[in-house]
Enzyme design. Structure first.
Site, PDB file in Angstrom:
ATOM      1  CD  GLU A   1     -14.999 -14.587 -21.956  1.00  0.00           C
ATOM      2  OE1 GLU A   1     -15.957 -14.049 -22.403  1.00  0.00           O
ATOM      3  OE2 GLU A   1     -14.797 -15.776 -22.628  1.00  0.00           O
TER       4      GLU A   1
ATOM      5  CE1 TYR B   1      -8.359  -5.159 -20.306  1.00  0.00           C
ATOM      6  CE2 TYR B   1      -7.980  -6.067 -22.153  1.00  0.00           C
ATOM      7  CZ  TYR B   1      -8.084  -4.830 -21.576  1.00  0.00           C
ATOM      8  OH  TYR B   1      -7.900  -3.661 -22.224  1.00  0.00           O
TER       9      TYR B   1
END
Ligand code: NAD
Ligand code: UDP
Length: 322
Positions: free
Chosen positions: A154, A152
């Site tokens: 990155e 989520y």
């Protein structure tokens, strides 16, 4: 020329429009007189969230996964498609990453071809477990690139990169709000976010599950305040790109949130302590000076009032189900 053009209604695409935030946004845009296309895969959102809008002739729902390209003609795009709660985004982390990255590329490609303005729902998670407090937009963050939250965090960071590269290379008009924990009616009751968990547990007479010691902090923004911020940001001149924090700067420990929830539901104040999930940020609070200066925006709803409305919503849902 299409009927919409003659009527001079703005055509707005909302991806993730059947989710919690998306459904409130669609509602607001319709009220403002737009033609709204809601695109959703129904991964974490539901048709129920937009059922009250489907009889509106200016509203349309399309089942579609944003990892695939989409050809439509629109003037503005709000790209919200992405599971947002740790339980949902960790269920299929590869698809979460694809949703953020391929979804951003597909929507940016659409914006480039149509000349539409595009807003990306970014997140305070780009700051990871922050050493700078409160978080200000020029802080680059502290994200674990290989942890359970990284699909989520990155993914959203990569999406921001893509937005700024499309802006620099192709002149795409972008708006990038970083959203801090937002809550309100139509949150998914089982998505594991702290406010929905506490409210549902409290209304069911169950113990509230506090992860860790409950000394970690969050700052909770009521949904109507956030949507107002979105709409104001979309209306800014083209040189306002963000990133720009949108959130409520009032900070609470999770333990304080548990106490307030039980006070407002009137339930017995029983809690259960469970292990803290990995990489759970210790503290989070937005610096919203940029939003105040550029949008003239600040949140108006106090946690106590927003929480009371959210409790009423979950009470109604439970009442209707029973
Ligand atoms: P949500 O899960 O209720 O909504 C997300 C919606 O996107 C759902 O309807 C889901 O079905 C849809 N979706 C997911 N993957 C998709 C895909 N591949 N193709 C098409 N649709 C897809 O979550 P939300 O709280 O409404 O969050 C909306 C957006 O705001 C997300 O991008 C999220 O990352 C961001 N955000 C939310 C918060 C918050 O506190 N609510 C905080 C930071 C960022
Ligand atoms: N949390 C908790 N009990 C719960 C759900 C969450 O104590 O039942 C904690 C969680 O560990 C985190 C905070 O509440 O510290 C906010 O969690 P949420 O999943 O809502 O959002 P995020 O961690 O993404 O900010």
């Amino acid at each position: 020329m299409s009927r919409n053009r003659i009527a001079n209604r703005k055509r707005i695409l909302v991806t993730g429009g059947a989710g919690f935030l998306g459904s409130h946004l669609c509602e607001r845009l319709l009220a403002d007189g737009a033609e709204v296309l809601c695109v959703d895969s129904f991964y974490s959102g539901t048709r129920d969230n937009v059922r009250h809008l489907v009889s509106n002739p200016h509203f349309e729902v399309l089942r579609h996964d944003v990892t695939e390209s989409l050809t439509v003609e629109v003037d503005e795009i709000y790209n919200l498609a992405c599971p947002a709660s740790p339980i949902h985004y960790q269920r299929d982390p590869i698809h979460t990453m694809k949703t953020s990255v391929f979804g951003a590329m597909n929507m940016l490609g659409l914006a480039k071809r149509t000349g539409a303005k595009i807003l990306q729902a970014s997140t305070s998670e780009v700051y990871g477990d922050p050493e700078v407090h409160p978080q200000i937009e020029h802080y680059w963050g502290r994200v674990n690139p290989i942890g359970l939250r990284s699909c989520y965090d990155e993914g959203k960071r990569a999406a921001e990169s893509l937005f700024f590269d499309y802006h620099r290379m192709h002149g795409v008009r972008i708006k990038v709000p970083r959203i801090f924990n937002t809550y309100g009616p139509r949150m998914h009751p089982n998505d594991g976010r702290v406010i929905s968990n506490f409210v549902v547990q409290s209304l069911n007479g169950e113990e509230l599950t506090i992860y860790g010691e409950g000394s970690q902090t969050r700052s909770f923004c009521y949904v109507s305040d956030l949507i107002e911020g979105f709409v104001r940001l979309m209306a800014t001149p083209d040189d306002v790109t963000g990133p720009i924090n949108l959130g409520n700067p009032e900070e609470f420990t999770i333990r304080e949130l548990a106490e307030l929830t039980t006070e407002l539901t009137g339930a017995a104040a029983a809690v259960r302590f469970l292990p803290l999930p990995s990489d759970d940020p210790v503290q989070r609070r937005p610096d919203i000076k940029r939003a105040r200066d550029l949008l003239g925006w600040h949140p108006e709803i106090k946690l106590r009032d927003g929480l009371a409305k959210t409790i009423d919503y979950f009470r109604d849902v439970a009442g209707n189900a029973g």
